[in-house]
Design an enzyme around this catalytic site. Structure first.
Site, PDB file in Angstrom:
ATOM      1  N   THR A  18       0.824  -1.211   0.000  1.00 29.21           N
ATOM      2  CA  THR A  18       0.000   0.000   0.000  1.00 29.21           C
ATOM      3  C   THR A  18       0.857   1.258   0.000  1.00 29.21           C
ATOM      4  O   THR A  18       1.934   1.246   0.582  1.00 29.21           O
ATOM      5  CB  THR A  18      -0.831  -0.004   1.293  1.00 29.21           C
ATOM      6  OG1 THR A  18      -1.719  -1.092   1.217  1.00 29.21           O
ATOM      7  CG2 THR A  18      -1.596   1.254   1.526  1.00 29.21           C
ATOM      8  N   VAL A  69     -12.003  -6.291   2.127  1.00 27.10           N
ATOM      9  CA  VAL A  69     -11.610  -4.919   2.450  1.00 27.10           C
ATOM     10  C   VAL A  69     -10.609  -4.953   3.600  1.00 27.10           C
ATOM     11  O   VAL A  69     -10.872  -5.580   4.634  1.00 27.10           O
ATOM     12  CB  VAL A  69     -12.832  -4.073   2.877  1.00 27.10           C
ATOM     13  CG1 VAL A  69     -12.407  -2.642   3.224  1.00 27.10           C
ATOM     14  CG2 VAL A  69     -13.886  -4.059   1.770  1.00 27.10           C
ATOM     15  N   GLY A  70      -9.474  -4.307   3.423  1.00 24.54           N
ATOM     16  CA  GLY A  70      -8.471  -4.253   4.484  1.00 24.54           C
ATOM     17  C   GLY A  70      -8.605  -2.977   5.305  1.00 24.54           C
ATOM     18  O   GLY A  70      -9.668  -2.357   5.367  1.00 24.54           O
ATOM     19  N   ASP A  71      -7.509  -2.578   5.898  1.00 26.61           N
ATOM     20  CA  ASP A  71      -7.514  -1.397   6.767  1.00 26.61           C
ATOM     21  C   ASP A  71      -7.482  -0.072   5.999  1.00 26.61           C
ATOM     22  O   ASP A  71      -7.918   0.961   6.507  1.00 26.61           O
ATOM     23  CB  ASP A  71      -6.261  -1.423   7.658  1.00 26.61           C
ATOM     24  CG  ASP A  71      -4.982  -1.406   6.801  1.00 26.61           C
ATOM     25  OD1 ASP A  71      -4.836  -2.318   5.956  1.00 26.61           O
ATOM     26  OD2 ASP A  71      -4.172  -0.478   6.948  1.00 26.61           O
TER      27      ASP A  71
HETATM   28  N1  ASP Z   1      -2.918  -2.909   4.298  1.00 25.96           N
HETATM   29  C1  ASP Z   1      -3.227  -3.324   2.956  1.00 25.96           C
HETATM   30  C2  ASP Z   1      -4.420  -4.218   2.941  1.00 25.96           C
HETATM   31  O1  ASP Z   1      -4.549  -4.989   3.857  1.00 25.96           O
HETATM   32  C3  ASP Z   1      -2.121  -4.057   2.314  1.00 25.96           C
HETATM   33  C4  ASP Z   1      -0.858  -3.296   2.263  1.00 25.96           C
HETATM   34  O2  ASP Z   1      -0.516  -2.562   3.163  1.00 25.96           O
HETATM   35  O3  ASP Z   1      -0.180  -3.443   1.279  1.00 25.96           O
HETATM   36  O4  ASP Z   1      -5.170  -4.194   1.993  1.00 25.96           O
END
Ligand code: ASP
Length: 296
Positions: free
Chosen positions: A155, A184-186
């Site tokens: 990210t 869906v992530g953070d």
């Molecule tokens: N935090 C992001 C997610 O879980 C992944 C990432 O940081 O690359 O979608």
């Protein structure tokens, strides 16, 4: 005691991950380009929001980062992206999730900021982008052979303090490779992947999204800043909880700027590409790993 507010500052990241030796230069160059672009916005006296959007748009364009072009493929081989932007002046949020076929998810998030809704998903997010004439594209053009091995977190994010004392924070991601459709992530969730509050500071994270969300990482970091902790230490304390909740592979990284202008970052992933530029610097500093971290 009166503290003089320092001038503007911008810190950006290109993801908590392991960077293959062959990808190091592309990471370094991309971070430098994005930080320099965002820094010019702040040097021109424009807003923290403009700088965060500008820096993230550059990172979304570069296939070495898992955001926009170069996004990870999910279990169905498709691309679903997320982005979030927060304005510390009034704690407004614009975010999109599971969005497809837009070139710059961060700009869709930006356009949502003045609206009542804080988060739009899937078809609704795409419809919103269409209604506001934001740049659409075909999924094929978001795929890239130059994309990294795509197993690791990646990210991108940015936090800025502008010369008017306002703070903004943003994130953009293609999510995790092979994840369930609709996952869906953070990253688009305020309080998890990002937060900004002019009174306290701003933060943007990357890493194991489920675990970052489960411990409400961004809000915890902000709470520590409010207690007067310095940003690097606040981040370190919160990241240290990740393995306890998500297992030993749960890692992450974060960047933050306090309302008093203190800047910091930390990570417990092998690498975390960071760029930093502030008033008085001619060009950004760039770090890829802890061994290179000289400022926190
Ligand atoms: N935090 C992001 C997610 O879980 C992944 C990432 O940081 O690359 O979608």
């Amino acid at each position: 005691m009166t503290e003089t507010r320092p001038g503007w500052a911008l810190i950006i990241h290109g993801g908590a991950k392991e960077i293959e030796p062959g990808d190091e230069q592309a990471n370094r160059d991309g971070i430098r380009e994005a930080a320099a672009a965002g820094g010019r916005v702040l040097a021109d006296g424009r807003s923290a929001l403009d700088a965060v959007e500008c820096a993230i748009r550059v990172l979304e364009t570069l296939p070495v980062f898992n955001a926009g072009t170069g996004s990870a493929l999910n279990a169905a081989g498709g691309i679903e992206m997320c982005a979030g932007l927060m304005d510390g002046r009034h704690r407004s949020v614009g975010a999109v999730t599971v969005i497809q076929d837009v070139r710059h998810p961060i700009s869709v998030a930006r356009r949502l900021l003045p609206e009542k809704e804080i988060l739009l998903a899937g078809e609704g997010a795409l419809l919103f982008a269409r209604e506001h004439n934001l740049e659409l594209t075909l999924e094929e053009s978001l795929r890239s052979d130059a994309a990294p091995a795509q197993q690791e977190h990646d990210t991108v994010g940015a936090v800025a303090l502008d010369s008017h004392g306002h703070i903004a924070a943003g994130t953009s991601t293609g999510g995790l490779t092979g994840s369930r459709v609709g996952r869906v992530g953070d990253s688009p969730q305020p309080g998890s992947g990002l937060y900004a509050d002019d009174r306290t500071g701003g933060v943007s994270l990357s890493g194991d999204g489920e675990t970052i969300a489960r411990i409400a990482s961004a809000s915890q970091i902000i709470a520590r800043l409010r207690l007067g902790e310095e940003p690097g230490g606040a981040i370190e304390a919160v990241l240290s909880e990740l393995p306890e909740v998500g297992g030993e592979d749960a890692d992450g990284g974060a960047i933050a700027i306090g309302a008093d202008g203190r800047i910091g970052w930390n990570h417990n992933s092998p690498h975390f590409a960071v760029g930093l530029i502030s008033e008085g610097m001619n060009e950004p500093g760039v770090w890829l790993a802890k061994s290179e971290d000289t400022q926190r």
